[in-house]
Every structure is written in C-alpha cells, then in structure tokens.
Write a protein that holds these residues in place. Structure first.
Motif: not given
Length: 222
Positions: A153-169
C-alpha cells in the motif's frame, strides 16, 4: 547493571500487570506514568535509561511522546508496544519514530524475554543511532503474508483506508485530502485489489475493508 526503566501506559490494569512482570524478570522499573506530562517530569527527575511506551495511549501519539522524550535526553532508549504492524494505519509515519527505537508487537510478549532483550538493547541502539527495529518473533506465515500485502500500500492508500475505518464518507475524505470523490473511489478500489478483498453480495466493500482494518490493527471493531 540493569537499565532503569520508566513505563508509560494509560491503562491501569495493563500498567500493573506489565510492571509486575517486568520486575519478576528483574527489570528495574523506577517510575510509572499515565500521561505525557507526568512522563516528561519523571524523565527529568529520575533520569531513566529506557522508556517503555504503549502505542495506544488515548488522545496522544506515542510516537510524538517518544520524540519529545528524545528532546530531553537524546540517548534515552525507547521501546514501543504496539498491536499493529503498520503505523500508517494509526495515522503515524514510520519515518517519525526516533532512531534506535524498538517497536514490539504485543503478541510477541508470549515470551517475555523478547521484551526484556528489547529493553536491554534499546539503550545501545539509541546511543549508536541504529535503525528502528520491529520485533514480531511469533508472526505466523499467514500474518507474514498480510504484512507483505500491507507493504504494497502507498501512503495515500493507507491513509484513505484509515479514514474509511474512521467512518468518513468518500465526500468527507475527498475534502480532507483535497481530491474528488471519484479519486477517493478509485483509491478504495485499488486498496481492495491490493489486499485481495473480494466483492461479497452480502457485505458492502467498505464494511469488508473496515473489518480487515481493525483485524490488522489488533483492535476490536466497536
């Protein structure tokens, strides 16, 4: 002479059991702190050789605590206990961890000598400016495979995954990262491909990714 250790853990039960086990293994625990302010004060007053930090301290980054500890004592040994093998999933950067630090995956403490060895070696690693070392001696072949997938995973992909898990749309993630919803959708799709998360008619793709995220994080999904 044994290294003198300051333990920084905010959970009372984990603190008591961890300190008791350390002392049973003849580790010289000279102080206990549940917050950064207390830890910094004890660091200045007690002059420990090693700081043992829990990564999951509520409300503050353990990496930032470690960095601030090094500002007070540039040769302090640092051992960080963590449940997750990729700091990016916790909103942290591996590059920010102070040199010489040892990051120990908690399940490795099945053999407590692993932690004792990390504590002993951390002081030398700090003084000699060694690279950061991750320790997970009990990882199964399946877990090693997951780590290999996460590494792609790139840093961008890892960050987006974390934000998805935080419940963000997707819209919220897009605003946070200053990109379009379409770009977010593409990143999420790419993450699913990289992690081999297959479409499931009974479960939304985002739900699957969130479930995997919390499993990798080593934490329950509430």
């Amino acid at each position: 002479m044994n290294n003198r250790v300051l333990v920084v853990v905010d959970d009372a039960f984990e603190m008591s059991t961890l300190v008791a086990a350390l002392r049973l293994h003849e580790i010289d625990v000279i102080g206990e702190a549940k917050s950064e302010n207390v830890a910094i004060n004890l660091l200045r007053r007690l002059q420990p050789d090693v700081i043992l930090l829990d990564m999951n301290i509520v409300g503050i980054s353990a990496v930032k605590i470690a960095v601030n500890m090094r500002k007070v004592n540039q040769n302090i040994g640092i051992v960080i206990l963590n449940s997750c093998s990729d700091l990016r999933l916790m909103g942290e950067s591996n590059d920010d961890v102070p040199v010489g630090a040892k990051i120990l995956i908690k399940k490795s403490i099945v053999d407590f000598t692993v932690l004792c060895t990390a504590i002993t070696e951390s002081k030398i690693s700090a003084v000699e400016k060694h690279k950061v070392v991750w320790i997970d001696g009990n990882a199964s072949f399946q877990e090693q495979g997951v780590l290999a997938l996460m590494a792609h995973l790139t840093n961008t992909q890892a960050e987006v995954l974390r934000l998805v898990a935080d419940g963000m749309t997707n819209a919220q993630i897009g605003r946070t990262r200053y990109v379009s919803e379409k770009s977010v959708e593409q990143v999420i799709s790419r993450v699913a491909q990289e992690l081999n998360v297959q479409p499931d008619g009974n479960m939304n793709m985002r739900v699957q990714l969130v479930g995997e995220y919390f499993r990798w994080l080593g934490a329950p999904h509430h």
